[in-house]
Design a protein around this motif. Structure first.
Motif, PDB file in Angstrom:
ATOM      1  N   ASP A   3      -5.792  -1.804  -1.299  1.00 24.18           N
ATOM      2  CA  ASP A   3      -6.906  -1.826  -0.638  1.00 24.18           C
ATOM      3  C   ASP A   3      -6.217  -2.703   0.595  1.00 24.18           C
ATOM      4  N   GLU A  46      -3.346  -2.460   1.265  1.00 26.03           N
ATOM      5  CA  GLU A  46      -2.291  -1.778   2.126  1.00 26.03           C
ATOM      6  C   GLU A  46      -2.883  -1.136   2.877  1.00 26.03           C
ATOM      7  N   GLN A  47      -4.351  -0.502   2.712  1.00 26.24           N
ATOM      8  CA  GLN A  47      -5.429   0.316   3.963  1.00 26.24           C
ATOM      9  C   GLN A  47      -5.688  -0.252   5.190  1.00 26.24           C
ATOM     10  N   ARG A  48      -6.007  -2.418   3.958  1.00 29.38           N
ATOM     11  CA  ARG A  48      -5.902  -2.963   5.239  1.00 29.38           C
ATOM     12  C   ARG A  48      -5.522  -3.215   6.365  1.00 29.38           C
ATOM     13  N   ARG A  49      -3.960  -3.363   5.736  1.00 27.98           N
ATOM     14  CA  ARG A  49      -3.077  -3.397   7.225  1.00 27.98           C
ATOM     15  C   ARG A  49      -2.756  -2.349   7.397  1.00 27.98           C
ATOM     16  N   ALA A  50      -2.382  -1.218   6.653  1.00 32.44           N
ATOM     17  CA  ALA A  50      -2.397   0.468   8.122  1.00 32.44           C
ATOM     18  C   ALA A  50      -3.266   0.252   8.699  1.00 32.44           C
ATOM     19  N   ARG A  51      -4.731   0.191   8.878  1.00 34.02           N
ATOM     20  CA  ARG A  51      -5.791  -0.360   9.150  1.00 34.02           C
ATOM     21  C   ARG A  51      -5.910  -1.205  10.785  1.00 34.02           C
ATOM     22  N   ARG A  52      -5.658  -2.157  10.183  1.00 37.02           N
ATOM     23  CA  ARG A  52      -4.832  -3.372  11.218  1.00 37.02           C
ATOM     24  C   ARG A  52      -3.490  -3.314  11.943  1.00 37.02           C
ATOM     25  N   ARG A 103      -2.613   0.220  13.226  1.00 39.78           N
ATOM     26  CA  ARG A 103      -2.739   0.821  14.000  1.00 39.78           C
ATOM     27  C   ARG A 103      -3.943   0.598  14.682  1.00 39.78           C
ATOM     28  N   GLY A 104      -5.187  -0.336  14.786  1.00 40.97           N
ATOM     29  CA  GLY A 104      -5.556  -0.720  15.497  1.00 40.97           C
ATOM     30  C   GLY A 104      -4.444  -1.460  16.739  1.00 40.97           C
ATOM     31  N   LYS A 123      -1.542  -1.334  17.469  1.00 33.71           N
ATOM     32  CA  LYS A 123      -1.205   0.137  18.099  1.00 33.71           C
ATOM     33  C   LYS A 123      -2.107   0.678  19.475  1.00 33.71           C
TER      34      LYS A 123
END
Length: 182
Positions: A164, A166-172, A174-175, A177
């Motif tokens: 979870d 890692e998913q939050r970090r990836a979403r952040r 992407r947001g 970028k």
């Protein structure tokens, strides 16, 4: 709800969060928890925390497998002054029949003491050995499934938490970028 219960719940939540946020792979944290839980049911009250820390260090040096010392310390707290009597009672109930079969029969022809003689209530000789051996055997027999169950539960919790995160970090990421440049 009483204030001591609120304090206890808050401390348990903080301990859980600290455990989940700990550095290390899920196997390292779960392994530390399993070690702590195994040691928690052994009849070594008062020595459990130093024993868990020493055992985790010994495992690290002998096998080069890291065990979380924080998780091992947390697992040891399964057995505390509130839960010690039920845990040790269960260990004794499980281990006594096995210890009784392993030890030779004690002599039954001992004269009974008077009702006021408290020394008759003390455990010595074969009786003390049977009680001690029963506690140790019961602790090992109860400790293995407890450690296994603790490992599985902790591994799942830590794996989910890290995924979870890692998913939050990836979403952040992407947001950030996708944000328009000004």
């Amino acid at each position: 709800m009483s204030s001591w219960w609120k304090v206890a719940k808050r401390k348990l939540r903080r301990a859980r969060v600290r455990l989940l946020r700990g550095s290390g792979a899920p196997g390292e944290i779960a392994g530390g928890m399993a070690l702590g839980l195994f040691i928690a049911v052994l009849p070594v009250m008062g020595l459990q925390l130093p024993l868990a820390l020493a055992a985790s260090e010994l495992v690290r040096r002998l096998t080069h497998f890291q065990l979380s010392r924080v998780a091992a310390a947390a697992g040891v707290w399964l057995n505390n002054p509130v839960t010690a009597a039920p845990v040790y009672g269960l260990c004794y109930l499980i281990g006594r029949p096995i210890a009784h079969r392993l030890l030779p029969a004690s002599p039954q022809g001992v004269a009974t003491a008077s009702a006021l003689d408290l020394s008759a209530l003390s455990l010595s000789g074969p009786d003390a050995l049977e009680v001690g051996l029963g506690l140790v055997i019961g602790g090992v027999v109860l400790g293995v499934p407890t450690a296994w169950l603790g490992y599985r539960i902790t591994y799942g919790m830590v794996s989910r938490h890290q995924a979870d995160r890692e998913q939050r970090r990836a979403r952040r990421a992407r947001g950030l970028k996708l944000a328009p440049e000004v």
